[in-house]
Scaffold this motif. Structure first.
Motif, PDB file in Angstrom:
ATOM      1  N   ILE A 138      -4.187   5.847  -4.131  1.00  0.00           N
ATOM      2  CA  ILE A 138      -4.021   4.477  -4.623  1.00  0.00           C
ATOM      3  C   ILE A 138      -4.565   4.362  -6.046  1.00  0.00           C
ATOM      4  N   LEU A 189       1.979   2.013  -3.467  1.00  0.00           N
ATOM      5  CA  LEU A 189       0.883   2.570  -4.258  1.00  0.00           C
ATOM      6  C   LEU A 189       0.633   4.030  -3.890  1.00  0.00           C
ATOM      7  N   ILE A 249       0.840  -1.207   0.000  1.00  0.00           N
ATOM      8  CA  ILE A 249       0.000   0.000   0.000  1.00  0.00           C
ATOM      9  C   ILE A 249       0.870   1.250   0.000  1.00  0.00           C
TER      10      ILE A 249
END
Length: 499
Positions: A334, A281, A278
């Motif tokens: 994201i 991203l 994450i």
């Protein structure tokens, strides 16, 4: 041309389907009609028992909420009654409106395909669904975050006019009174507008931005004097959130930043993928925004820095539900990174683009989709004390004592009259986390030679001992356990001391 129109129409239908799914999940959680948990009950007692004017002062139980939210909730209670489902109407309405705003913001900032990803993450997010029907201001925070991002996006356009700045100024002012973290979003909006105006070199826009900032500043100073000043100095709240304040200087405890980021991804962002995945991203999304449109990147990134600065000064905890308003921003970052990957690979080969893009999206959505499906049949119930109170009221006999664990008292107090209890007949337990043995003495003192119902919710399992287990284990040596009734997050035990 026809193909583009069909593609655009299909994207809009997909967005509509995602919003309908998100609305269903939020209404399904609301329809579960769960009990107020501790924090909700403490705020509810203030809203129900105080007048409009008294809500402007310091609240009981060390509670804090924006003035606008409190007055809106009091208005709902005055109009429709002080039931728990009434106290959740305004938050649910805000959450449903936020779904549409997320659609508009996602498509404006990221584009159609990336916008669907951001909208999907927002619609299926477990925390977003749960907090949509909570008697707290968190869903309102999300609504105003998205409203300000939407209005700021319009002002960042080349054809932005005076009316766009007027709407931003007006709703920015309203947000200050309805959402405490709106200040952080406004800081990002402000810096983004300054950079955008500087690049555009339009003096007229500088004037509009200046007046907007001045009005926001005056309103915030007024609000700080009236409400925030006492809340920011509340020693009880400061102690409760002490681990959520950024260390100063920052390098004294770098692990704090890792813990906060990982905690934020789980709750309130609702992302269970590996944190490093994450992080990559999000970082790629930030780089992409700054490369493609710096002013929009500042609008999205500056609020994170503002929260950390406020946290360093012990003015705003960087933890848990208080960061729910940043969830939509994370989803946008994201989505931006995935959209950038898709576009870059498309230049190599269309199939290469989808071959990489689709697995990433599936991996990202695996857990949110599974959890959302699970929550359809099993909504989050938290501390469902209402069935427990109904059971005690039905089964108790004349002379029975009702003993309420200290953390259960606010919820018991809110529901007591609705289930035929007289608060004066019930016994509120002591709080003795440092010396749990006193719990047993306190219960025995009230039990006498008869029966006593021990009601427990919001059990402190993280204390030096698991308090519910400690109490039940020790009472079993002193009395006969006649019955147990359990509901999600709440229990009652009937002990007979006559034997």
């Amino acid at each position: 041309m026809t193909g583009e129109r069909i593609k655009d129409q299909a994207t809009r239908y997909a967005a509509l389907a995602i919003m309908i799914a998100g609305a269903f999940l939020r209404l399904n959680q609301y329809a579960a009609n769960r009990s107020l948990w501790l924090d909700e009950a403490m705020l509810a007692l203030n809203i129900v028992n105080r007048s409009f004017g008294n809500l402007l002062g310091p609240l009981d139980y060390s509670q804090g909420a924006p003035i606008g939210f409190l007055l809106a909730q009091k208005t709902m209670v005055t109009a429709f009654g002080g039931e728990d489902f009434v106290l959740r109407i305004f938050p649910v309405m805000a959450s449903l409106a936020a779904l549409y705003l997320m659609y508009r913001v996602s498509f404006r900032y990221v584009g159609s395909i990336g916008g669907l990803i951001a909208l999907g993450l927002f619609s299926l997010s477990g925390p977003m669904i749960y907090y949509a029907s909570e008697n707290k201001q968190y869903s309102t925070d999300v609504f105003f975050t998205l409203l300000l991002l939407f209005l700021a996006g319009k002002c960042l356009e080349k054809d932005a006019g005076r009316i766009d700045y007027m709407f931003l100024c007006a709703f920015g002012t309203v947000s200050i009174f309805f959402s405490h973290p709106a200040l952080f979003i406004l800081s990002g909006v402000g810096i983004g507008l300054i950079v955008n105006d500087f690049v555009a070199k339009k003096r007229e826009q500088w004037v509009w931005t200046g007046w907007t900032f001045l009005i926001w500043f005056i309103c915030y100073i007024f609000l700080y004097i009236v409400s925030l000043r006492t809340l920011a100095s509340n020693s009880s709240l400061l102690n409760y959130w002490k681990n959520a304040f950024m260390p100063w200087p920052p390098w004294e405890d770098l692990s704090w930043f890792i813990n906060v980021f990982c905690g934020f991804l789980r709750d309130p962002a609702g992302l269970t993928n590996p944190p490093f995945f994450i992080f990559l991203l999000v970082a790629a999304g930030v780089v992409s925004f700054f490369y493609r449109r710096k002013s929009a990147g500042l609008v999205l990134v500056v609020p994170f820095a503002a929260v950390l600065i406020a946290s360093a000064f012990r003015k705003y905890p960087a933890s848990g539900r208080l960061l729910l308003f940043l969830g939509p921003v994370i989803y946008l970052l994201i989505a931006e990174s995935l959209e950038t990957v898709r576009i870059l690979l498309k230049r190599v080969h269309p199939w290469a683009s989808w071959a990489c893009f689709v697995p990433l999206v599936i991996y990202l959505f695996m857990h949110p989709v599974a959890l959302a499906a699970q929550r359809v049949e099993n909504p989050e119930m938290r501390e469902h004390i209402k069935p427990v109170l109904a059971h005690v009221q039905k089964e108790r006999s004349q002379g029975d004592v009702v003993y309420v664990y200290y953390s259960s008292w606010p919820a018991f107090s809110f529901y007591a009259g609705k289930y035929g209890f007289d608060e004066n007949e019930a016994v509120g337990g002591i709080r003795s986390r440092e010396a749990p043995g006193k719990y047993i003495l306190d219960i025995e003192k009230h039990a006498g030679k008869g029966r006593i119902w021990v009601i427990v919710s919001h059990n402190c399992f993280w204390c030096s001992v698991n308090e519910e287990k400690f109490i039940i284990h020790n009472l079993s040596d002193r009395a006969t356990l006649r019955g147990v009734y359990k509901a999600p997050g709440a229990s009652v035990y009937l002990y007979d001391f006559s034997t």
